[in-house]
Motif scaffolding. Structure first.
Motif, mmCIF file in Angstrom:
data_model
loop_
_atom_site.group_PDB
_atom_site.id
_atom_site.type_symbol
_atom_site.label_atom_id
_atom_site.label_comp_id
_atom_site.label_asym_id
_atom_site.label_seq_id
_atom_site.Cartn_x
_atom_site.Cartn_y
_atom_site.Cartn_z
ATOM 1 N N VAL A 191 59.073 133.602 46.786
ATOM 2 C CA VAL A 191 58.772 132.244 46.326
ATOM 3 C C VAL A 191 57.387 132.264 45.694
ATOM 4 C CG1 VAL A 191 58.456 129.841 47.019
ATOM 5 C CG2 VAL A 191 60.139 131.270 48.205
ATOM 6 N N ARG A 246 59.794 125.687 48.330
ATOM 7 C CA ARG A 246 58.936 125.667 47.143
ATOM 8 C C ARG A 246 58.769 124.260 46.597
ATOM 9 N NH1 ARG A 246 61.475 128.295 41.948
ATOM 10 N NH2 ARG A 246 62.563 126.315 42.107
ATOM 11 N N LEU A 269 64.942 127.994 48.991
ATOM 12 C CA LEU A 269 63.980 127.979 47.880
ATOM 13 C C LEU A 269 63.583 126.559 47.519
ATOM 14 C CD1 LEU A 269 62.513 129.610 45.645
ATOM 15 C CD2 LEU A 269 64.545 129.265 44.238
ATOM 16 N N HIS A 270 64.573 125.683 47.375
ATOM 17 C CA HIS A 270 64.281 124.310 46.955
ATOM 18 C C HIS A 270 63.511 123.550 48.020
ATOM 19 C CE1 HIS A 270 67.940 124.790 44.140
ATOM 20 N NE2 HIS A 270 66.830 125.145 43.548
#
Lengths: 217, 222
Positions: free
Chosen positions: A20, A76, A72-73
Motif C-alpha cells: 500500500v 489506504r 486496500l480500499h
C-alpha cells in the motif's frame, strides 16, 4: 465478510500480502494499528509517500482476490471500516470537557463541530481506537470547515457512529450527500478534492506531523 | 512462457511500477525449503522487489495487481452475466497463479538469471584432494586474477550455482573433477542454480543395485 470478520478468523498459515503506497501515512497507520491486521512499513520513503506491507487475513489459496481490494480500499482510502463500531468507546466520549487543542497537532479544522468532538476525544484513553476516531473526525472536518458547520461535537459523533461501517472516507462522502439539507445550499462538486487544494494550512500541519513521526522513528 | 530465463518469467514486471500500481507480494513457500538468503540474492539479481519482514522472512513483489485486473474484450465470454463473472474470476485466478509461480520459480533457483559467464571456460583449476569439483571452482573464481575477469553480478550468480553443486557433490559423495563440474554447469545453466544441481544429481546418482536379484533367473525370464 468485513475486514474485522476476516481478522477474527485468525491468521492463515500461508498468505499473500499487499503493498500500500500512500501519501497520507498517518491515516493509513491509524487504520492499520486499529485493524488487527499484520503489517509493516518500509522505511524507504518514496517522495512524500510511504509503503506499507499488509498481510491479508485469508489463505493464499482462497478468496485473496476479493479480500485484497477490500483491505486496500479500507486501509489506504478509508472506504470500509477496519473494526466494528466501537460503540462503548464512542458512547463514553463526554462532550464539553477538555481544553482547546494546539493548532499544530490538532487533526481537525478549528471552529467545526468535529473540532469540538476532537477536544472531548483527548480525554479518552490513548490507543488505536482513539486514533482511528480521530481519523474519522479529521476527514469530516474538512467538509465542515468549508461550510462553516460548528457545534459541540454531538452531531458529528452521532453521524460517525451511525455510518461507521462506511469507513472514515465513506462517512465523509455520506455527509457530503446530506450537506445540502444541512446548509440549504447545493453541495459544491468535488468537495473533498477542492478543499484539499484550498487547505494549505492543513497540509502544512500534516507535513509537520509527518516529519515528526519520521524523526521519532 | 518462452524459455527459462528470469527475463522471460518476469516480462510483465515493469507493467506494475511501485507507487503506481498496488500489487500482491508473496512469502517464501516454506514447504519448498528455499534458503531465504539465496532467494533474496536471486530476487535482487532478477530485479524482483524484496521487503524483509520481522516475522515472516522476505516478501517478493509479484506482477499481479490488487485492483484493476483488465480482462481482454476479445475473449469468448459468456453473455450470461453470472457465468461471465465466474469466467472472469477463473481467468483472474489463473493470471494470479502464473504471476506467483513466476516469482517463486525465479527466487527458488529454477530460472536463468543471466547467461553463462563464458570467461569461466578459460580458467585453470588446481585440483584438491579434499575439496570437490565445485569447491575448487569456487576457490578459483575468488583468486584476484580470476575475480577481475568476472563482473560482480556474474561472480554472485556463480556462487549460487557452485553452492548448490558443492552441496550435491558433498551429500552424494560425487568426486567429479572441476572440469567436469564446469561442463555440467554450462550445459544445464539455463535450469537455474537449484535446477541445474538437481539435474546433476539425477544424472550422477549411483544406480540402485538390487543385490537380491538372481541374475540367471532374471536372464531366463527374458
Amino acid at each position: 465478510m468485513s475486514i474485522h470478520e476476516y481478522v477474527s478468523k485468525g491468521a492463515p498459515a500461508n498468505a499473500h500480502w499487499i503493498g500500500v503506497v500512500t501519501d497520507t501515512p498517518n491515516s493509513t497507520k491509524a487504520r492499520l494499528a486499529a485493524s488487527g491486521l499484520e503489517w509493516e512499513v518500509d522505511k524507504t520513503i518514496i517522495g512524500l509517500e510511504m509503503l506499507f506491507l499488509v498481510r491479508l487475513p485469508e489463505p493464499s489459496s482462497e478468496g485473496f482476490l476479493s479480500i485484497g481490494p477490500e483491505v486496500l480500499h479500507a486501509i489506504r482510502d478509508g472506504h470500509g471500516a477496519v473494526i466494528e463500531r466501537p460503540t462503548s468507546f464512542l458512547d463514553a466520549i463526554s462532550l464539553g470537557q477538555g481544553k482547546s487543542l494546539d493548532e499544530a497537532t490538532a487533526a481537525t479544522f478549528a471552529n467545526t463541530d468535529a473540532r469540538a468532538a476532537e477536544v472531548a476525544l483527548e480525554n479518552m484513553s490513548e490507543g488505536p481506537v482513539r486514533e482511528l476516531v480521530r481519523v474519522y473526525l479529521e476527514s469530516i472536518s474538512v467538509v465542515q470547515s468549508q461550510h462553516g458547520i460548528r457545534g459541540n461535537g454531538e452531531r458529528t459523533l452521532t453521524f460517525i457512529s451511525h455510518f461507521w461501517e462506511l469507513g472514515d472516507a465513506g462517512v465523509t462522502e455520506r455527509f457530503l450527500q446530506v450537506l445540502p439539507k444541512i446548509t440549504g445550499k447545493s453541495a459544491a462538486s468535488g468537495g473533498l478534492e477542492r478543499s484539499a487544494k484550498q487547505r494549505p494550512q492543513f497540509e502544512a500541519r500534516l507535513s509537520a506531523l509527518e516529519c515528526r513521526v519520521r524523526l521519532r522513528r | 512462457m518462452q524459455g527459462n530465463s528470469a527475463a522471460d518469467w518476469l516480462e510483465d514486471y515493469d507493467d506494475v511500477p511501485l507507487g503506481k500500481v498496488e500489487a500482491y507480494w508473496i512469502e517464501l513457500p516454506v514447504e519448498q525449503g528455499i534458503d531465504p538468503h539465496d532467494a533474496v540474492t536471486r530476487a535482487n539479481l532478477a530485479g524482483i522487489l524484496v521487503f524483509r519482514t520481522k516475522r515472516r522472512g522476505p516478501l517478493f513483489r509479484t506482477t499481479f495487481p490488487v485492483e484493476g485486473v483488465d480482462h481482454e474484450d476479445d475473449q469468448d465470454w459468456s453473455t450470461d452475466p453470472e457465468v461471465r463473472a465466474d469466467e472472469e474470476l477463473t481467468a483472474a485466478l489463473s493470471w494470479a497463479d502464473e504471476a506467483v509461480l513466476a516469482v517463486e520459480w525465479v527466487v527458488g533457483g529454477r530460472a536463468e538469471l543471466r547467461p553463462y559467464p563464458t570467461v569461466l571456460d578459460s580458467m585453470k583449476f588446481v585440483r584438491s584432494k579434499t575439496a570437490n569439483g565445485a569447491e575448487v571452482i569456487a576457490s578459483a573464481i575468488n583468486k584476484p586474477a580470476n575475480r577481475r575477469m568476472l563482473l560482480d553480478t556474474d561472480h554472485e550468480i556463480l556462487q549460487l550455482y557452485l553452492k548448490q553443486f558443492a552441496n550435491a557433490q558433498r551429500k552424494h559423495g560425487m568426486g567429479d573433477s572441476p572440469e567436469r563440474t564446469r561442463k555440467y554447469l554450462k550445459e544445464f545453466w539455463s535450469l537455474g542454480d537449484v535446477g541445474a544441481a538437481e539435474k546433476y544429481v539425477e544424472d550422477h546418482e549411483a544406480p540402485n543395485i538390487d543385490n537380491s536379484l538372481d541374475w540367471v533367473t532374471a536372464a531366463e525370464e527374458g
